[in-house]
Design a protein around this motif. Structure first.
Motif, PDB file in Angstrom:
ATOM      1  N   LEU A 159      56.950  59.964  37.572  1.00 22.94           N
ATOM      2  CA  LEU A 159      57.061  60.992  38.603  1.00 22.94           C
ATOM      3  C   LEU A 159      56.157  62.173  38.260  1.00 22.94           C
ATOM      4  O   LEU A 159      56.254  62.735  37.171  1.00 22.94           O
ATOM      5  CB  LEU A 159      58.510  61.459  38.687  1.00 22.94           C
ATOM      6  CG  LEU A 159      58.889  62.338  39.875  1.00 22.94           C
ATOM      7  CD1 LEU A 159      58.916  61.515  41.154  1.00 22.94           C
ATOM      8  CD2 LEU A 159      60.253  62.973  39.641  1.00 22.94           C
ATOM      9  N   GLU A 164      56.166  69.886  43.924  1.00 25.17           N
ATOM     10  CA  GLU A 164      56.397  70.974  44.879  1.00 25.17           C
ATOM     11  C   GLU A 164      55.108  71.718  45.224  1.00 25.17           C
ATOM     12  O   GLU A 164      54.991  72.302  46.300  1.00 25.17           O
ATOM     13  CB  GLU A 164      57.436  71.951  44.338  1.00 25.17           C
ATOM     14  CG  GLU A 164      57.894  72.956  45.389  1.00 25.17           C
ATOM     15  CD  GLU A 164      58.984  73.866  44.886  1.00 25.17           C
ATOM     16  OE1 GLU A 164      59.448  74.696  45.664  1.00 25.17           O
ATOM     17  OE2 GLU A 164      59.373  73.758  43.710  1.00 25.17           O
ATOM     18  N   CYS A 213      63.458  55.577  49.005  1.00 25.77           N
ATOM     19  CA  CYS A 213      64.207  56.602  48.288  1.00 25.77           C
ATOM     20  C   CYS A 213      63.523  57.946  48.491  1.00 25.77           C
ATOM     21  O   CYS A 213      62.302  58.056  48.345  1.00 25.77           O
ATOM     22  CB  CYS A 213      64.276  56.255  46.800  1.00 25.77           C
ATOM     23  SG  CYS A 213      65.117  57.501  45.796  1.00 25.77           S
ATOM     24  N   TRP A 214      64.306  58.948  48.837  1.00 22.00           N
ATOM     25  CA  TRP A 214      63.808  60.303  49.033  1.00 22.00           C
ATOM     26  C   TRP A 214      64.465  61.230  48.013  1.00 22.00           C
ATOM     27  O   TRP A 214      65.654  61.097  47.730  1.00 22.00           O
ATOM     28  CB  TRP A 214      64.134  60.802  50.443  1.00 22.00           C
ATOM     29  CG  TRP A 214      63.490  59.994  51.532  1.00 22.00           C
ATOM     30  CD1 TRP A 214      63.889  58.772  52.002  1.00 22.00           C
ATOM     31  CD2 TRP A 214      62.330  60.341  52.284  1.00 22.00           C
ATOM     32  NE1 TRP A 214      63.062  58.339  52.997  1.00 22.00           N
ATOM     33  CE2 TRP A 214      62.089  59.279  53.197  1.00 22.00           C
ATOM     34  CE3 TRP A 214      61.469  61.435  52.289  1.00 22.00           C
ATOM     35  CZ2 TRP A 214      61.025  59.299  54.094  1.00 22.00           C
ATOM     36  CZ3 TRP A 214      60.405  61.458  53.180  1.00 22.00           C
ATOM     37  CH2 TRP A 214      60.184  60.397  54.070  1.00 22.00           C
ATOM     38  N   GLU A 215      63.690  62.167  47.480  1.00 19.20           N
ATOM     39  CA  GLU A 215      64.226  63.144  46.537  1.00 19.20           C
ATOM     40  C   GLU A 215      63.783  64.538  46.961  1.00 19.20           C
ATOM     41  O   GLU A 215      62.682  64.726  47.490  1.00 19.20           O
ATOM     42  CB  GLU A 215      63.717  62.856  45.121  1.00 19.20           C
ATOM     43  CG  GLU A 215      64.185  61.539  44.541  1.00 19.20           C
ATOM     44  CD  GLU A 215      63.706  61.341  43.118  1.00 19.20           C
ATOM     45  OE1 GLU A 215      63.341  62.344  42.470  1.00 19.20           O
ATOM     46  OE2 GLU A 215      63.692  60.183  42.655  1.00 19.20           O
ATOM     47  N   ARG A 216      64.657  65.516  46.706  1.00 23.27           N
ATOM     48  CA  ARG A 216      64.313  66.899  47.030  1.00 23.27           C
ATOM     49  C   ARG A 216      63.641  67.552  45.833  1.00 23.27           C
ATOM     50  O   ARG A 216      64.141  67.491  44.711  1.00 23.27           O
ATOM     51  CB  ARG A 216      65.551  67.699  47.432  1.00 23.27           C
ATOM     52  CG  ARG A 216      65.234  69.171  47.778  1.00 23.27           C
ATOM     53  CD  ARG A 216      66.345  69.815  48.538  1.00 23.27           C
ATOM     54  NE  ARG A 216      66.524  69.247  49.864  1.00 23.27           N
ATOM     55  CZ  ARG A 216      65.755  69.551  50.918  1.00 23.27           C
ATOM     56  NH1 ARG A 216      64.759  70.427  50.794  1.00 23.27           N
ATOM     57  NH2 ARG A 216      65.980  68.991  52.084  1.00 23.27           N
ATOM     58  N   HIS A 217      62.486  68.173  46.091  1.00 21.04           N
ATOM     59  CA  HIS A 217      61.766  68.942  45.080  1.00 21.04           C
ATOM     60  C   HIS A 217      61.468  70.306  45.694  1.00 21.04           C
ATOM     61  O   HIS A 217      60.595  70.425  46.558  1.00 21.04           O
ATOM     62  CB  HIS A 217      60.471  68.234  44.667  1.00 21.04           C
ATOM     63  CG  HIS A 217      60.704  66.970  43.896  1.00 21.04           C
ATOM     64  ND1 HIS A 217      60.688  66.917  42.519  1.00 21.04           N
ATOM     65  CD2 HIS A 217      60.985  65.717  44.324  1.00 21.04           C
ATOM     66  CE1 HIS A 217      60.938  65.682  42.128  1.00 21.04           C
ATOM     67  NE2 HIS A 217      61.120  64.928  43.197  1.00 21.04           N
ATOM     68  N   GLN A 221      61.518  67.434  50.913  1.00 24.49           N
ATOM     69  CA  GLN A 221      62.156  66.144  50.775  1.00 24.49           C
ATOM     70  C   GLN A 221      61.021  65.126  50.681  1.00 24.49           C
ATOM     71  O   GLN A 221      60.253  64.948  51.634  1.00 24.49           O
ATOM     72  CB  GLN A 221      63.048  65.853  51.993  1.00 24.49           C
ATOM     73  CG  GLN A 221      63.951  64.651  51.850  1.00 24.49           C
ATOM     74  CD  GLN A 221      65.190  64.918  51.016  1.00 24.49           C
ATOM     75  OE1 GLN A 221      65.328  65.991  50.447  1.00 24.49           O
ATOM     76  NE2 GLN A 221      66.081  63.936  50.935  1.00 24.49           N
ATOM     77  N   THR A 224      59.744  58.996  47.284  1.00 24.72           N
ATOM     78  CA  THR A 224      59.350  58.663  45.918  1.00 24.72           C
ATOM     79  C   THR A 224      59.385  57.166  45.626  1.00 24.72           C
ATOM     80  O   THR A 224      58.945  56.740  44.558  1.00 24.72           O
ATOM     81  CB  THR A 224      60.258  59.380  44.903  1.00 24.72           C
ATOM     82  OG1 THR A 224      61.617  58.987  45.130  1.00 24.72           O
ATOM     83  CG2 THR A 224      60.126  60.889  45.024  1.00 24.72           C
ATOM     84  N   HIS A 225      59.916  56.376  46.550  1.00 21.24           N
ATOM     85  CA  HIS A 225      59.986  54.930  46.347  1.00 21.24           C
ATOM     86  C   HIS A 225      60.037  54.253  47.709  1.00 21.24           C
ATOM     87  O   HIS A 225      60.779  54.690  48.597  1.00 21.24           O
ATOM     88  CB  HIS A 225      61.231  54.564  45.534  1.00 21.24           C
ATOM     89  CG  HIS A 225      61.475  53.087  45.444  1.00 21.24           C
ATOM     90  ND1 HIS A 225      60.881  52.292  44.493  1.00 21.24           N
ATOM     91  CD2 HIS A 225      62.246  52.256  46.188  1.00 21.24           C
ATOM     92  CE1 HIS A 225      61.284  51.036  44.653  1.00 21.24           C
ATOM     93  NE2 HIS A 225      62.111  50.996  45.677  1.00 21.24           N
ATOM     94  N   SER A 242      56.205  53.154  43.809  1.00 16.16           N
ATOM     95  CA  SER A 242      57.312  53.904  43.215  1.00 16.16           C
ATOM     96  C   SER A 242      56.824  54.855  42.136  1.00 16.16           C
ATOM     97  O   SER A 242      55.963  54.518  41.333  1.00 16.16           O
ATOM     98  CB  SER A 242      58.329  52.922  42.611  1.00 16.16           C
ATOM     99  OG  SER A 242      59.397  53.622  42.031  1.00 16.16           O
ATOM    100  N   VAL A 244      59.285  56.023  40.238  1.00 16.03           N
ATOM    101  CA  VAL A 244      60.424  55.928  39.325  1.00 16.03           C
ATOM    102  C   VAL A 244      60.734  54.471  38.991  1.00 16.03           C
ATOM    103  O   VAL A 244      61.852  54.128  38.654  1.00 16.03           O
ATOM    104  CB  VAL A 244      61.687  56.590  39.933  1.00 16.03           C
ATOM    105  CG1 VAL A 244      61.505  58.084  40.027  1.00 16.03           C
ATOM    106  CG2 VAL A 244      62.000  56.013  41.316  1.00 16.03           C
TER     107      VAL A 244
END
Length: 349
Positions: A159, A164, A213-217, A221, A224-225, A242, A244
């Protein structure tokens, strides 16, 4: 051979400067909107025994060189290509090397390649220059494994630390995992299918997104995958991008071509801070290593060496420098991203 390098940020230091130091061209001219960055890049080359000079303007660089490498963030690619195309030079059209992603979107990529003719565009999908990937294609073309039935490309990496603030975390600037690692995976799959003879022309391939897959940074949003299938391909094609992903091993290759009579696989291992692609046959049984990299930074070295060695002849349609490969990969990534957004919106409802 005098080579120009436009853009002296991360990708230049990670790939192009080491490759230029290895190849030792007659002279390298560098330019960046950030003059201190260009000065640092020139200093790095000089410290590695490469003749280098810092140009005061983009036009000055273009008028001095025989080839231009563009190493700027995706959002800046189109304006740089446009600027280079406007510079009067005796080397017409000027050969330009672009890397992924080809702009910020499929539409941006289409506008970039409209300049093809005013400049001589070459697109470098770095993975195609791996010794191991070339060995995989040679094995597939040998006929020893029978008819191809399934292609899996899973490109994984750690990652990024600055999602951000960097373009990788901002879709408007060309980011997201699909437009980073995903472009590599899609481009490799398209090139492999064409080279093996399974894909001709542009059949309108479309992605079907499975898991994402979503991640907050910070305030973003970020995707990430993402896993997807390529609808309309002549064989089953699965793509995974990916940040991760799990560690790779010979039994879990990053690229797997399954045929009637056996399989050929590639996996990536990190060696000395550089990716080492390794080719195996029958990776699900008793793996036998067929090829691996020849030296650190092989992908950039081999890719840049091919570009520098070109005469002004255009690369073949199915060649490793075909700019339309970058456009098609971007189109599929754009579509997959839109599907992933729609899926998360549906889950939110």
């Amino acid at each position: 051979m005098i080579v120009g390098l436009i853009g002296c940020g991360g990708i230049a230091h990670d790939g192009y400067l080491p490759a230029l130091a290895y190849l030792q061209p007659e002279l390298v001219c560098v330019w960046d909107v950030d003059a201190p960055a260009a000065s640092r890049a020139a200093r790095v080359l000089i410290e590695r025994s490469v003749r280098a000079s810092q140009s005061s303007a983009l036009a000055e660089l273009v008028q001095k060189v025989d080839r231009v490498v563009i190493a700027v963030p995706p959002a800046e690619v189109r304006s740089v290509v446009t600027a280079v195309a406007k510079v009067p030079t005796s080397k017409t059209p000027m050969p330009l090397l672009l890397e992924k992603p080809l702009g910020t979107s499929a539409e941006d990529a289409r506008l970039i390649i409209e300049h093809d003719g005013d400049v001589d565009l070459h697109y470098m999908e770095t993975f195609l220059h791996s010794t191991a990937y070339v060995a995989m294609l040679e094995e597939a073309l040998s006929g020893r494994y029978g008819t191809p039935r399934r292609l899996v490309v899973a490109v994984k990496g750690s990652l990024p630390a600055n999602l951000e603030s960097s373009w990788r975390g901002d879709r408007k600037q060309g980011g997201g995992v699909l437009h980073d690692w995903g472009i590599h995976a899609i481009g490799l799959a398209l090139h492999a299918l064409r080279t093996i003879g399974l894909l001709k022309g542009n059949p309108g391939l479309e992605p079907v997104v499975g898991e994402s897959c979503w991640e907050r940074h910070g305030s973003r949003q970020i995707l990430t995958h993402c896993e997807l299938q390529i609808k309309g391909a002549p064989i089953e094609v699965s793509i995974q991008a990916s940040w991760v992903g799990p560690a790779t091993s010979p039994s879990n290759p990053d690229v797997l071509l399954e045929c009637d009579g056996g399989s050929i696989g590639l996996h990536v291992r990190k060696t000395d801070g550089s990716s080492d692609w390794v080719c195996y046959d029958d990776p699900l049984g008793s793996p036998r290593q067929l090829a691996s990299r020849r030296y650190p930074k092989e992908l950039f070295i081999r890719g840049l060496a091919g570009f520098i060695g070109f005469a002004n002849a255009r690369p073949s349609t199915n060649g490793v420098y075909d700019p339309y490969l970058g456009v098609e990969a971007m189109r599929i990534a754009d579509s997959a991203y839109a599907h992933a957004v729609a899926k998360i919106a549906t889950r939110s409802d």
